[in-house]
Scaffold this active site. Structure first.
Site, PDB file in Angstrom:
ATOM      1  N   LYS A   8      48.350  40.070  28.731  1.00  0.00           N
ATOM      2  CA  LYS A   8      48.323  39.549  30.052  1.00  0.00           C
ATOM      3  C   LYS A   8      46.884  39.086  30.139  1.00  0.00           C
ATOM      4  O   LYS A   8      45.952  39.457  29.678  1.00  0.00           O
ATOM      5  CB  LYS A   8      48.461  40.382  30.965  1.00  0.00           C
ATOM      6  CG  LYS A   8      47.816  41.599  31.349  1.00  0.00           C
ATOM      7  CD  LYS A   8      46.667  41.600  32.109  1.00  0.00           C
ATOM      8  CE  LYS A   8      45.629  42.718  32.156  1.00  0.00           C
ATOM      9  NZ  LYS A   8      44.346  42.375  32.718  1.00  0.00           N
ATOM     10  N   ASP A 139      48.111  49.259  35.138  1.00  0.00           N
ATOM     11  CA  ASP A 139      48.578  47.867  35.171  1.00  0.00           C
ATOM     12  C   ASP A 139      49.917  48.010  34.248  1.00  0.00           C
ATOM     13  O   ASP A 139      50.514  47.051  33.764  1.00  0.00           O
ATOM     14  CB  ASP A 139      47.843  46.980  34.532  1.00  0.00           C
ATOM     15  CG  ASP A 139      47.145  47.421  33.192  1.00  0.00           C
ATOM     16  OD1 ASP A 139      47.365  48.574  32.822  1.00  0.00           O
ATOM     17  OD2 ASP A 139      46.458  46.629  32.526  1.00  0.00           O
TER      18      ASP A 139
END
Length: 279
Positions: A8, A139
């Site tokens: 990401k 995350d």
């Protein structure tokens, strides 16, 4: 069975407050990119001489630390606390660089949960998988669905980003990761939390040409002061035609988004991990 944990990038990252527990509240847009590891599991024979219920083989990019401390093993052990699952072999092939701000380890952990759920028909469901993943890292929950998300809290409270998918489809991204390790803990200590004038969630809905003036990563200023090479990389990406460039997370990877396929990136950024892909 095999799957492919994705990396990401952060589109904007604002540190908005410090919590009583010592962590920081943040606002960011997590955006998945097609840079992936490969994660495979196979059943372990009953006669295989292992003191652990899962053993791990890592190939590709070097990963520091012991096998049993790896997040994919921790993900297995976490799920095994609540479900009866057999012993397994794990093969993790690493392409996502570590200590880069790209979420490689977190993604591996979340995709391990997904793989166990699918392979052994645990029927956990995305919401519950996200809760398991959040226990492994702030995350990690994002990678259960790997959909563009606006993250708040410590990065564990997710909601749809409502973009920028339409803005970035068909664009190209170059990732540059020099041989620099950035301590996230130290980076946080250098930041004075503040609420931004405009949320990154709103900015990413705008045309990408507006991002350069408005979309910021609060880690850049203190990290660039300590590692000027990262600032140089960002400036080089703009000089090569990037519409937007930013350090991802607390670094040390820097990305540039281009309208057309950029050329000779590996020659420009010699002796650094450099890859370009279409979004």
């Amino acid at each position: 069975m095999i799957n492919f944990p994705c990396a990401k990038i952060n589109l904007g990252l604002n540190i908005v407050g410090q919590r009583a527990d010592g962590y920081h509240d943040l606002e960011t847009v997590f955006y998945p990119i097609p840079l992936t590891d490969a994660l495979e599991i196979k059943l372990m024979d009953d006669a295989f001489p292992s003191e652990y219920n899962c053993d791990l083989k890592v190939t590709g990019t070097q990963v520091l630390g012991s096998e049993q401390d790896n997040l994919v093993v921790k993900a297995y052990n976490l799920i095994a606390q609540d479900f009866q699952i057999p012993r397994i072999h794990i093969h993790l092939h690493k392409r996502i660089p570590s200590q880069a701000g790209l979420g490689g380890g977190s993604s591996d952990a979340a995709y391990m949960i997904r793989l166990l759920d699918e392979r052994f028909r645990l029927n956990i469901g995305n919401a519950e998988m996200e809760r398991y993943a959040a226990r492994l890292g702030a995350d990690c929950a994002f990678f259960i669905t790997s959909e563009p998300s606006f993250a708040t809290g410590i990065g564990d409270v997710l909601s749809p980003a409502d973009g920028p998918k339409g803005n970035l489809n068909g664009y190209y991204i170059t990732i540059v990761k020099p041989d620099i390790a950035v301590s996230t803990k130290e980076a946080y200590q250098l930041i004075v939390p503040r609420k931004p004038a405009k949320s990154c969630r709103e900015i990413v809905k705008q045309p990408i040409e507006t991002w350069r003036k408005e979309l910021v990563n609060d880690f850049e200023q203190p990290v660039f002061q300590r590692h000027p090479q990262l600032k140089d990389i960002k400036e080089h990406l703009y000089a090569c035609g990037a519409l937007y460039a930013q350090m991802s997370g607390s670094g040390s990877a820097v990305f540039g988004i281009f309208h057309e396929m950029p050329h000779d990136m590996s020659a420009i950024f010699r002796n650094m991990f450099t890859t370009t892909m279409k979004l």
